[in-house]
Design an enzyme around this catalytic site. Structure first.
Site, PDB file in Angstrom:
ATOM      1  N   CYS A  66       0.805  -1.298   0.058  1.00  0.00           N
ATOM      2  CA  CYS A  66      -0.021   0.049  -0.074  1.00  0.00           C
ATOM      3  C   CYS A  66       0.775   1.320   0.079  1.00  0.00           C
ATOM      4  CB  CYS A  66      -0.954  -0.090   1.167  1.00  0.00           C
ATOM      5  SG  CYS A  66      -1.595   1.579   1.596  1.00  0.00           S
ATOM      6  N   CYS A  69       0.566   3.385   2.919  1.00  0.00           N
ATOM      7  CA  CYS A  69       1.094   2.921   4.120  1.00  0.00           C
ATOM      8  C   CYS A  69       2.755   3.353   4.185  1.00  0.00           C
ATOM      9  CB  CYS A  69       1.007   1.284   4.264  1.00  0.00           C
ATOM     10  SG  CYS A  69      -0.908   0.961   4.471  1.00  0.00           S
TER      11      CYS A  69
END
Length: 495
Positions: A66, A69
């Protein structure tokens, strides 16, 4: 994370679970890795959170693929470095962890917490995560979703609100453990002014948490101690907070029935923080131990008692003695400590007439406690290796205090001891504000000096009129404060 790092982490967790003090390895040795946040997975999730000495935990559920992230990780690490690892600025408070939901082995774990997006952060007592779960519509869960933590600043602000702290991303560690011994450095007592504020606020929080004002007797004990603080606490904001509690006490605790919960109004004791809302928390400096569970609050409380003792006048000495003894007996939650202290209070058969006698009683009582704890800690191995209990003051601080000494006894020069105590817990204790503030800016130094000023220049009044010393903070003015205090102290007439 590489296989080498995974094996290293697994070895640390096994070591932590194999011995009772090993749980601290989670916070201290795990940071040998580059990242400060602890990587969790299905295998170690329960064991790490069960064994941590931290009071709270943050668990970040993320996916390594991600982009958001990856971009968030530096923010999370900025906060994690405050709490995790051997160089943690504030160790033993919050364990910062993360779980990679993109790993197939963690799928069931992420499902248990209903992870709906990445990154998703949870907060709660570590033990509540063990074999636990979370559901969006679950009521009264002790596990909370952190809904405002997308930057390091916002995440830390969220944590501060939860635990009533005032940590900052730029906080630096005060290296007490690298000092030879702060008790033999005359100048270091100036750092304890912060500790006195924090210990005062923590003592008040304990009263709130335990709803400890349970009778007219404990209510009277509470009022006497707050009167003492309003008159003689070294911090102006603590004197101001104590004065506000006294002014409003009848409304906060009608007929002795106090309301403790914090609310949006001003109708509960919980809405009147004893030292104000901005007092630093989690910053024990002079009183910081080299281990998470040593010194801190108890040390700060002793410094508070010493600092109060050197600020009273002769006519107040026995009132101060009674106020402190009753406060410890009614509100100090360590039962064995409380009973020992109460025995020493009961041993005083003649009321104090001189402030000097009270100053020396607090000092000798502290030494008796240290002497008892030295034996207990030596036999059990529970002391702080960097700051062992000693009979105080040591010769390095006050050579003139000693007439003679040997391994069995010390003959003190009480006149020199008294002079030392008056200066050490008086001008020297507050001297830091004349030099610098924690933040260091000129403006903040001035503000700090104004907020933390010893009451040596205040007009001396009887302790029963303690509010007069806090007239600057009293909305009703000095006369109104004095009148209200007298009304509180009046005994009802018998009909």
């Amino acid at each position: 994370m590489s296989l080498v790092h995974l094996l290293l982490f697994a070895g640390l967790v096994i070591a932590a679970s194999s011995s009772s003090p090993g749980s601290r390895l989670i916070l201290r040795e795990i940071a040998d890795q580059k990242d400060k946040a602890v990587e969790l997975n299905t295998t170690n999730f329960d064991s790490v959170l069960k064994d941590t000495p931290a009071k709270y935990a943050v668990v970040e559920f993320f996916a390594h693929w991600c982009p958001a992230c990856r971009n968030y990780k530096p923010h999370y690490e900025k906060v994690a470095r405050l709490f995790n690892g051997p160089d943690a600025i504030h160790p033993g408070i919050v364990l910062m962890t993360r779980v990679d939901c993109a790993m197939k082995t963690n799928t069931n774990l992420c499902d248990k917490f209903s992870v709906s997006h990445y990154p998703m952060l949870f907060w709660g007592p570590p033990i509540k995560f063990v074999s636990g779960s979370w559901e969006p519509k679950k009521d009264k869960s002790e596990i909370l979703v952190i809904d405002d933590g997308r930057t390091a600043e916002r995440l830390l602000n969220w944590i501060n609100k939860q635990i009533g702290s005032s940590y900052g991303l730029d906080d630096q560690k005060f290296e007490n453990e690298h000092a030879l011994s702060n008790i033999t450095n005359y100048n270091q007592i100036s750092q304890a002014v912060y500790d006195v504020e924090e210990a005062t606020a923590e003592a008040f929080d304990i009263i709130l948490a335990h709803k400890a004002i349970k009778s007219s007797e404990t209510g009277a004990s509470f009022i006497r101690f707050i009167q003492l603080l309003a008159a003689h606490h070294l911090s102006r904001r603590c004197r101001r907070g104590a004065a506000e509690i006294l002014v409003n006490y009848d409304d906060l605790c009608p007929s002795g029935n106090c309301s403790y919960e914090k609310s949006g109004g001003n109708d509960t004791l919980g809405n009147f923080p004893i030292c104000g809302k901005d007092v630093p928390r989690g910053y024990y400096m002079f009183c910081r131990g080299s281990k998470n569970d040593t010194r801190g609050f108890s040390c700060g409380l002793w410094v508070l008692m010493h600092s109060l003792s050197v600020r009273i006048e002769d006519g107040e000495s026995h009132f101060a003695f009674t106020a402190i003894c009753d406060f410890v007996n009614n509100f100090f939650m360590c039962d064995e400590c409380r009973l020992h202290f109460n025995d020493m209070c009961l041993s005083v058969k003649t009321p104090f007439k001189k402030a000097r006698d009270f100053v020396l009683w607090v000092w000798s009582t502290h030494n008796k406690v240290n002497e008892r704890l030295m034996k207990d800690e030596a036999s059990l191995g529970t002391g702080d290796p960097k700051f062992p209990k000693i009979i105080w003051p040591p010769k390095e601080l006050c050579p003139l205090c000693y007439l003679s000494s040997n391994q069995k006894s010390i003959e003190w020069d009480h006149d020199h001891v008294y002079k030392f105590l008056k200066n050490y817990y008086g001008p020297k204790l507050v001297s830091l504000y004349k030099e610098k503030s924690v933040s260091g800016s000129k403006e903040e130094t001035v503000a700090a000096t104004e907020d933390l000023t010893v009451a040596t220049n205040a007009l001396v009044v009887p302790i029963g009129a303690a509010l007069a010393i806090a007239i600057a903070s009293c909305a009703f003015g000095a006369l109104a404060c004095y009148w209200r205090t007298q009304q509180k102290n009046r005994k009802p007439r018998r009909r």
